[in-house]
Design an enzyme around this catalytic site. Structure first.
Site, PDB file in Angstrom:
ATOM      1  N   ASP A  56      41.585  34.390  39.359  1.00 45.79           N
ATOM      2  CA  ASP A  56      42.066  34.523  40.730  1.00 45.79           C
ATOM      3  C   ASP A  56      41.086  33.910  41.726  1.00 45.79           C
ATOM      4  OD1 ASP A  56      43.050  36.557  38.956  1.00 45.79           O
ATOM      5  OD2 ASP A  56      43.800  37.694  40.663  1.00 45.79           O
ATOM      6  N   GLU A 116      51.794  35.137  31.114  1.00 51.97           N
ATOM      7  CA  GLU A 116      51.265  35.987  30.048  1.00 51.97           C
ATOM      8  C   GLU A 116      52.352  36.603  29.163  1.00 51.97           C
ATOM      9  OE1 GLU A 116      48.917  38.523  32.516  1.00 51.97           O
ATOM     10  OE2 GLU A 116      47.090  37.367  32.169  1.00 51.97           O
TER      11      GLU A 116
END
Lengths: 767, 767
Positions: B331, B474
């Site tokens: 991030d 994911e």
């Protein structure tokens, strides 16, 4: 003295599971079809199945499965309008018997109805000489005069898992022959059953309704008199290569049998089976339990061996029904093929012809499955075409009711190596190169090509690796450098090179044709490279233990008991990515040890012992393929007690039929031919210590405690031998018809065995 | 006119979830610590947290998480023995405010107890100048004379997820300064809080019990009079590089602040923040909602930016608490770093220094994780040392109560490329090579080395491949040739080569030292080879769509709604190998589109459109990182309405705080700095159309409908610019202090911008 050539039971019960198990235990088969050990009067509800080899059908979106034929063996008896059944309440006594000597099933049941005792006895066999034929003797007798109605003919109401598979069923009568025929759903293949009977008593009529085509015999039976008739049924399908319409072929088959007569048919059956037993029986002295179990296992294998010229193989549940989709797995090459190639090469060759027949399916799979992209990736579950019948989602999750994604189909690449190894072993052990010439060499090259397209090169480590696979231990999916898989792949490259070398010497013209057809010549150097530089995990220099796959040694320690204790639901699966076994070292079945078994000449007893001792306590033995692999390897470093225990477990699996028959709601029952083969392997290759090499047979007997004598036949390079092993001596009887003198290595000592000779050697059993 | 520089609320409630959300929304921070937006009188039960940056601790086997400091800001008030709380029933009115201009939190609460109205008002800030310092003004007044007891000091009873983290808490008093200190469990790091207050009224006593160290002020308050005191607290830990004992440093810090006085402290805070806003504010005309949300997002980023010289980074939940273990994810590089490097490079450099600091942890991970085996594999969840805090099992399965194995930690290899790209971007955009010299080049080379050790060579296709990875999406784990991952890996090789080339020209001596240290010179040709031959899935020639990974196009079509409808349990996870999304094309978050965002100069608008339109309907947006990636790419081919909608969604995430705070039983609440950064990216890089290249900045404005004007500052190659964009014109104001004249490409037209110039260019907005 105990009869070691038959089994029988006096039990009768209507529990569905018992009927199912009994149907498996008492089945008969002749390679063309299997006839479950059900009784004459049984129908669909009692799981009657005549499962045909090599013909499949699919209804809707259900699994494709083998076709069951209408039951040409049906006979029912009524007294006073009441149908008699061994499952009913009129039974006085019942006995059923399976005779190993000629693969005959017999039953005798005494009924008592309104004061009259009526005895039904019957015998049946599926002809070993005429694959399409079944032969039955049926008798009744009463202790008092009675009005009896017998219905006999063809019953189209049969057990199917995902059926019905025959559409447009139609009953006909041609002269005295009854016919029932239908067509499969998927490819409209015709299946026809013909039945003829010679009934010499009563008033015979005909009745055809509700998928049944029957003759009705009204008999006023006299007291004490036995009424016997014989019936003959034949099954033919469009898969049969016959010169006339299959209806005609079926009629001819039953008529010919009828002309020949029952007794002559039995005589021929017995002669055929005498020959089979001569080749394949193993006698054990001193251990009746082992003898019976092993002989029963051998019977199973002999019964389901494919018909000559059929290019069929043996499904995982053989011909005992439609379980596992009637599909052929690696079981055949790894656990059944050795029995046949060592005792009955004519059957072994059919098994391998099946792989040649399905090569195009394997090519299609390679192109689409995304692992490699060329060559032959054989189906994990193989049916007629070699396209994979295995689904991506095939285990039920009891927690969600959903099917779990498993990687059996797309990642269990070792199957192609298993096929290539068996293909080469056929040539290596029989010396017969015809199989290679008729497509075997092509299969081998395509398997090597597949592995080459699936292998990756590790630039830093300067080696090829086989990544992202499932090995024999299916609990650990998607692993890298699985020892078994990589060893098998490497062997495939070596075999491909050996095949080309052999053809270059012996069949240069065929080689040129083959290389041109496959456009593979440019790739051969790459096979050499891969054969040299494909990585296979090596034994740890300190411990001798081979890591099952990258990272296995880093997994958690646990025990089977501990895992089972942690289960929340009895049906939860231990693998499939999130199962309890996945993060642990607990494995489903022999994996490294399977490699040691398959390549047993390549590893020392010390390495075998180290790995066996490491992996055995970590193995759940959740597959019937596991116990015998551990048993065989155990014989090789002297843990004979373990080997014996697991030999018995393996040999008795179908005889005792105590296995689990339902996994969740999925029916799994049926016979276990791989375990049958494993029992033979443990006896002959394990305790007998037989290792056939390139040039000669070595025998290192390691008889277990109880066994006084082990006697078996071996076929090697086209010649025949009988080995007679005691604790101190080994006698090799070479057949008079052998082509040459062989050197047999007995406990390390070379012994010359000329044709017709009987050589006895003293030896000291290895410890 | 609406105030666009603050937020406030009059709500007060004792629902725990509201307290939690309020604590996030009204938090203040200064990079050293975050102070949740709780009230003076709150304690552990009301989720008071002063979360420290860069210091972690672990208790037992629970997750390691950042340490929360004892609360030096505690003050409670009692009247007639009853403690007043804004959550109690005596509240007449309450208002709390967060002021963006100087990052101050204020509250005013009026209580009524037994006829007396008592007003508490306070203000607090964490010093932007002195990172360890917090400053508070506290006032009370009554409408009638009343006996009031005020307790103020340090409260050691604080909220922890997996605490308590401080052992051997001890309270001391040094002259008038209160002290509370303790030691972390795992590495016995001392944490000390000092507090000083200048109380000019009442009778001041001292009370130390139960982890609290307080002064007790007994006041006979006069009606209508306001009693104010100021308090200063300082937090120091053994991580602070100070020359004296940290207790002394803490005492000095609060004493110095007290000497300086509250008003002067506020003035300095405001001046510091004025400077921050000058650099980083973005003004939007015509859209107050967007303005407020974006400014709030920027405030969040500025507050949590690491302290100069700390080499700390920003965790996924910043300093709002201990959620996600206080760990740093990708991030930071992908969604926060751009804001800093474009507006505040001194903060960007700290973020990257953090990666240099944790390089050895990344090396350890590479050696042990079994993906590659050399170089730097950065932690998926990174704490102090760079060893991975991510567990292998980290999502609860509601069906079994077990944790699911996910492959975030071991297979999300793109993290190393994300780091290398940001490292290089810092140099590319600032022109400052000091970061490369102090370890950045080493990080880049080690990341390339890692990818080389992880890549496999496909001999048949003559290309390197990155196999068995998890991309940004994911839900699909363990895939091959993930476009995003492979692109990032390939870029890493290119960057490594560019780094070496740059050093060869500019820093040959340092290059020699580095190459020798890493023993990497022999490997450089391999990097060139990989940079050329690493496979990245290309756009389909017909459709322009890039396949997310091998086999994605063969997955089932579905929709997010359909998947949700098939869910059996509301908390079931859609990935982890067996989740509902796995066999489908439904993805969790931007993956191919994330690649198009990250490499936006490399792909045409047509390709962006094609992929956006293909993947957007298949995206669940199950991560706060997804919406802004889609929004930015949407601006680039003209879907401004979508971009605006997703911009607002992203910009308002922390302001509205409507996100889910519990996943199963796991608390997930806290701020979303990546979304804050994504909001800035969408505004400036998306709507503003800024693309900084190697040599110059290009601006292609695409203002959304509502926006009349967009104004922001940019820092590029050490020089400063202010861009003022309307629908028809763009004005570039170049700072007088700029070192040189730049060419800015405005809507494709080169414009010379000399230092101190103001250049206005008409343009036509691209469609």
């Amino acid at each position: 003295m105990k009869d070691l050539w038959s089994i029988s039971t006096a039990e009768h019960t209507d529990g569905k599971e018992t009927i199912m198990r009994r149907g498996n235990v008492y089945q008969i088969a002749n390679g063309y079809m299997g006839y479950r050990g059900t009784l004459d009067e049984f129908g669909a509800a009692q799981l009657v199945g005549i499962t045909l080899a090599g013909i499949f059908d699919r209804v809707g979106s259900a699994w494709r499965e083998p076709v069951n034929a209408p039951n040409g063996g049906f006979t029912s008896v009524s007294v006073g309008g009441v149908e008699l059944s061994a499952l009913g309440d009129k039974v006085v006594r019942h006995r059923q018997t399976l005779r190993f000597a000629n693969a005959m099933f017999e039953r005798e049941t005494v009924f008592k109805s309104k004061g009259t005792e009526l005895t039904i006895s019957s015998a049946r066999f599926l002809s070993a000489e005429t694959p399409n034929l079944g032969v039955i003797r049926f008798s009744i007798s009463c202790n008092k005069a009675a009005k009896v109605t017998i219905r006999t003919g063809i019953d189209g109401n049969i057990w199917d898992l995902n059926g019905p598979h025959l559409r447009r069923l139609s009953a006909k009568k041609r002269e005295s022959v009854l016919l029932l025929q239908g067509f499969t759903n998927e490819s409209s293949k015709k299946v026809v059953v013909a039945e003829a009977a010679d009934v010499g008593f009563g008033k015979v009529g005909h009745e055809s309704k509700g998928n049944r085509n029957l003759r009705v015999i009204k008999l006023s039976a006299e007291a004490g008199k036995t009424y016997t008739f014989h019936k003959y049924f034949a099954v033919f399908t469009d898969n049969d290569a016959v010169r006339k319409p299959i209806v005609e072929a079926a009629i001819d088959t039953v008529q010919n049998a009828r002309l020949l007569g029952y007794e002559a048919c039995v005589a021929r059956q017995s002669a055929q089976w005498q020959e089979k037993w001569n080749r394949s029986d193993v006698t054990i002295e001193g251990d009746d339990e082992a003898q019976l179990a092993l002989r029963y296992s051998i019977l199973q294998l002999l019964m389901v061996a494919p018909v000559r010229g059929s290019a069929n193989s043996i499904p995982a549940r053989a011909l005992s029904g439609q379980v596992y989709k009637g599909a052929i797995f690696w079981d055949t090459e790894m656990f059944m093929f050795p029995f046949f190639v060592y005792t009955y090469p004519e059957k072994a060759v059919e098994l391998m012809r099946y792989r040649i027949k399905t090569l195009n399916g394997a090519r299609r799979k390679a192109m689409t499955e995304g692992v490699g992209n060329r060559g032959a990736f054989f189906a994990w579950e193989s049916q007629e075409t070699g396209d994979d019948a295995c689904t991506y989602f095939n285990i039920g999750d009891p927690f969600t009711g959903r099917a779990l994604r498993t990687y059996f189909r797309d990642k269990q690449v070792h199957i192609s190596g298993d096929v290539a190894i068996a293909m080469w072993d056929y040539f290596r052990l029989t010396g017969d190169d015809s199989l290679l010439l008729e497509g075997g060499a092509e299969v081998i090259l395509e398997c090597a090509r597949f592995f080459h397209s699936a292998a990756y090169y590790n630039v830093e480590k300067e080696r090829y690796e086989i990544l992202d696979v499932v090995g024999p231990d299916e609990y650990h999916e998607r692993v890298n450098n699985n020892a078994f898989t990589s060893m098998v792949a490497k062997e495939t490259f070596k075999i491909a090179i050996a095949t080309v070398d052999y053809f270059r010497r012996k069949h240069p013209r065929e080689l040129r044709t083959l290389l041109r057809k496959l456009r593979i010549e440019r790739e051969l150097p790459a096979f050499h490279d891969a054969a040299r530089r494909l990585f296979v995990p090596a034994p740890d220099p300190k411990t001798g233990v081979i890591e099952q796959f990258d990272g296995y040694m880093g997994l958690c320690e646990s025990s089977v008991e501990e895992l089972k204790a942690r289960m929340i639901h009895p049906n939860e699966y231990l693998g499939a990515g999130q199962g309890l076994a996945v993060p642990t070292k607990i494995i489903k079945q022999a994996d490294v040890v399977m490699m040691l078994e398959l390549f047993r000449t390549r590893f020392s007893a010390k390495i075998k012992k180290a790995n066996w001792e490491y992996y055995e306590p970590r193995t759940e033995h959740g597959s019937s393929l596991s116990a015998c692999a551990y048993a065989i390897v155990a014989t090789e470093f002297g843990n004979l007690d373990f080997a014996y225990k697991y030999f018995l477990k393996t040999a008795k699996i179908d005889l005792e039929a105590k296995y689990k028959v339902y996994v969740g709601s999925v029916f799994m029952g049926g016979s276990h031919p791989a375990a049958n083969g494993g029992a033979w392997m443990t006896a002959v290759l394990g305790f007998g210590g037989v290792q056939a090499g390139e040039k000669r047979i070595a025998v290192n007997p390691r008889l277990c405690r109880k066994w006084k004598r082990l006697n078996f036949h071996l076929s090697y390079k086209g010649d025949d031998f009988r080995m007679n092993i005691t604790k101190t001596s080994l006698t090799v009887a070479s057949s008079r018809t052998n082509a040459r003198t062989h050197t047999v290595l007995v406990a390390g000592k070379p012994v010359k065995c000329s044709p017709g000779s009987l050589v006895k050697v003293k030896y000291r059993q290895a410890r």
